[in-house]
Design an enzyme around this catalytic site. Structure first.
Site, PDB file in Angstrom:
ATOM      1  N   ASP A 102       0.786  -1.032   0.027  1.00 40.37           N
ATOM      2  CA  ASP A 102      -0.045  -0.115  -0.006  1.00 40.37           C
ATOM      3  C   ASP A 102       0.945   1.225  -0.007  1.00 40.37           C
ATOM      4  O   ASP A 102       1.551   1.396   0.896  1.00 40.37           O
ATOM      5  CB  ASP A 102      -0.960  -0.059   1.285  1.00 40.37           C
ATOM      6  CG  ASP A 102      -1.761   1.177   1.361  1.00 40.37           C
ATOM      7  OD1 ASP A 102      -1.663   2.140   0.635  1.00 40.37           O
ATOM      8  OD2 ASP A 102      -2.666   1.011   2.430  1.00 40.37           O
ATOM      9  N   ILE A 103       0.851   2.246  -1.180  1.00 40.42           N
ATOM     10  CA  ILE A 103       1.580   3.180  -1.131  1.00 40.42           C
ATOM     11  C   ILE A 103       1.523   4.225  -0.094  1.00 40.42           C
ATOM     12  O   ILE A 103       2.538   4.954   0.342  1.00 40.42           O
ATOM     13  CB  ILE A 103       1.495   3.865  -2.624  1.00 40.42           C
ATOM     14  CG1 ILE A 103       2.706   4.609  -3.161  1.00 40.42           C
ATOM     15  CG2 ILE A 103       0.231   4.683  -2.796  1.00 40.42           C
ATOM     16  CD1 ILE A 103       2.746   4.839  -4.571  1.00 40.42           C
TER      17      ILE A 103
ATOM     18  N   ASP B  46      -5.655   7.311  -5.586  1.00 39.69           N
ATOM     19  CA  ASP B  46      -6.092   8.733  -5.297  1.00 39.69           C
ATOM     20  C   ASP B  46      -6.810   9.002  -3.759  1.00 39.69           C
ATOM     21  O   ASP B  46      -6.571   9.602  -3.068  1.00 39.69           O
ATOM     22  CB  ASP B  46      -6.891   9.414  -6.367  1.00 39.69           C
ATOM     23  CG  ASP B  46      -6.822  10.801  -6.374  1.00 39.69           C
ATOM     24  OD1 ASP B  46      -6.237  11.496  -5.428  1.00 39.69           O
ATOM     25  OD2 ASP B  46      -7.607  11.355  -7.204  1.00 39.69           O
TER      26      ASP B  46
ATOM     27  N   SER C 293      -2.537   4.596 -14.395  1.00 40.62           N
ATOM     28  CA  SER C 293      -3.351   4.455 -15.153  1.00 40.62           C
ATOM     29  C   SER C 293      -3.905   3.017 -15.457  1.00 40.62           C
ATOM     30  O   SER C 293      -4.681   2.851 -16.450  1.00 40.62           O
ATOM     31  CB  SER C 293      -2.743   5.117 -16.792  1.00 40.62           C
ATOM     32  OG  SER C 293      -2.895   6.261 -16.905  1.00 40.62           O
TER      33      SER C 293
ATOM     34  N   TYR D 148      -8.454   3.725 -15.324  1.00 43.20           N
ATOM     35  CA  TYR D 148      -8.034   4.557 -16.671  1.00 43.20           C
ATOM     36  C   TYR D 148      -7.812   3.237 -17.688  1.00 43.20           C
ATOM     37  O   TYR D 148      -7.522   3.803 -18.930  1.00 43.20           O
ATOM     38  CB  TYR D 148      -6.871   5.291 -16.637  1.00 43.20           C
ATOM     39  CG  TYR D 148      -7.292   6.555 -15.960  1.00 43.20           C
ATOM     40  CD1 TYR D 148      -8.600   6.946 -15.569  1.00 43.20           C
ATOM     41  CD2 TYR D 148      -6.313   7.861 -15.904  1.00 43.20           C
ATOM     42  CE1 TYR D 148      -8.956   8.094 -15.099  1.00 43.20           C
ATOM     43  CE2 TYR D 148      -6.906   9.240 -15.650  1.00 43.20           C
ATOM     44  CZ  TYR D 148      -8.108   9.278 -15.029  1.00 43.20           C
ATOM     45  OH  TYR D 148      -8.421  10.417 -14.552  1.00 43.20           O
TER      46      TYR D 148
HETATM   47  P1  ADP Z   1      -5.807   5.251 -12.698  1.00 44.29           P
HETATM   48  O1  ADP Z   1      -7.058   6.346 -12.624  1.00 44.29           O
HETATM   49  O2  ADP Z   1      -4.660   6.000 -12.962  1.00 44.29           O
HETATM   50  O3  ADP Z   1      -6.039   3.702 -13.402  1.00 44.29           O
HETATM   51  P2  ADP Z   1      -6.325   3.729 -10.053  1.00 44.29           P
HETATM   52  O4  ADP Z   1      -6.139   4.444  -8.746  1.00 44.29           O
HETATM   53  O5  ADP Z   1      -7.639   3.311 -10.604  1.00 44.29           O
HETATM   54  O6  ADP Z   1      -5.634   4.978 -11.114  1.00 44.29           O
HETATM   55  O7  ADP Z   1      -5.320   2.565 -10.463  1.00 44.29           O
HETATM   56  C1  ADP Z   1      -3.758   2.577 -10.366  1.00 44.29           C
HETATM   57  C2  ADP Z   1      -3.241   1.730  -9.626  1.00 44.29           C
HETATM   58  O8  ADP Z   1      -3.192   1.919  -8.295  1.00 44.29           O
HETATM   59  C3  ADP Z   1      -3.934   0.313  -9.663  1.00 44.29           C
HETATM   60  O9  ADP Z   1      -2.711  -0.571 -10.122  1.00 44.29           O
HETATM   61  C4  ADP Z   1      -4.540  -0.036  -8.413  1.00 44.29           C
HETATM   62  O10 ADP Z   1      -4.381  -1.513  -8.150  1.00 44.29           O
HETATM   63  C5  ADP Z   1      -3.484   0.580  -7.613  1.00 44.29           C
HETATM   64  N1  ADP Z   1      -3.722   0.957  -6.291  1.00 44.29           N
HETATM   65  C6  ADP Z   1      -5.153   1.185  -5.713  1.00 44.29           C
HETATM   66  N2  ADP Z   1      -4.787   1.602  -4.276  1.00 44.29           N
HETATM   67  C7  ADP Z   1      -3.513   1.490  -3.947  1.00 44.29           C
HETATM   68  C8  ADP Z   1      -2.711   1.618  -2.794  1.00 44.29           C
HETATM   69  N3  ADP Z   1      -3.162   1.926  -1.708  1.00 44.29           N
HETATM   70  N4  ADP Z   1      -1.399   1.665  -2.867  1.00 44.29           N
HETATM   71  C9  ADP Z   1      -0.948   1.410  -4.262  1.00 44.29           C
HETATM   72  N5  ADP Z   1      -1.439   1.103  -5.338  1.00 44.29           N
HETATM   73  C10 ADP Z   1      -2.874   1.072  -5.270  1.00 44.29           C
END
Ligand code: ADP
Length: 171
Positions: free
Chosen positions: A8-9, A32, A121, A125
């Site tokens: 989890d980032i 986001d 993305s 996206y």
């Molecule tokens: P986008 O609109 O750019 O596609 P998303 O948030 O829908 O953005 O997805 C981008 C990536 O972030 C996906 O691989 C998703 O699995 C990942 N993601 C979602 N939550 C987290 C988190 N807490 N930490 C890291 N990556 C995440």
């Protein structure tokens, strides 16, 4: 150094985490939403203060903006806006490359020694992860060839994504 991790980032103790934001920059779903939740309301307030370049656009697709990390362990959040994937013939790869390049440039300007990226993305996206990861890795490698002193982390939320990054980084 470049590495891929699964996690989890919002939990990472790095100088900067990158947010896969949208052009309005006021939060959204996916990573986001998780970043805004973890950073607290001050992040929203800081994003509001980022000037609009045109109505409804604080950060055009491919560009990046920086704010503090507030309640996050990371010092900064670098907000970048990935392209929505249509069919790969609408400049998506150049736009995604710009996200990585512009985010890394902002990290450098702000003296960051470590930066973590989500898989920009590839969620809502719709960018195919294999192609997106190739762009991410090649931009990271090109950047590191010029600026050695920074750690680049690809923070994968899904196992599948980490496997793809590990393969590319081993090449
Ligand atoms: P986008 O609109 O750019 O596609 P998303 O948030 O829908 O953005 O997805 C981008 C990536 O972030 C996906 O691989 C998703 O699995 C990942 N993601 C979602 N939550 C987290 C988190 N807490 N930490 C890291 N990556 C995440």
């Amino acid at each position: 150094m470049i590495k891929a991790i699964k996690g989890d980032i919002t939990k990472l103790e790095v100088d900067a985490i990158v947010n896969a934001a949208n052009e309005l920059m006021l939060g959204g779903g996916g990573v986001d939403g998780a970043i805004h939740d973890a950073a607290g309301d001050e992040l929203f307030e800081a994003c509001l203060k980022v000037p609009e370049v045109r109505p409804g656009v604080r950060c055009p697709t491919g560009q990046a903006r920086i704010t503090p990390g507030f309640k996050l362990p990371a010092k900064f959040v670098i907000h970048t806006v990935g392209p929505v994937y249509l069919d790969g013939k609408h400049g998506e790869s150049a736009k995604l490359g710009n996200c990585y390049r512009n985010s890394l440039a902002l990290a450098l300007e702000n003296n960051c020694k470590s930066i973590a990226f989500p898989c920009i993305s590839t969620g809502i996206y719709g960018y195919p992860i294999e192609e997106a990861a190739e762009i991410a890795c090649s931009e990271a490698k090109a950047f590191l060839a010029q600026h050695e002193n920074i750690e680049i982390v690809f923070c994968c939320f899904l196992n599948r994504d980490k496997i793809i990054y590990d393969k590319l980084l081993a090449q």
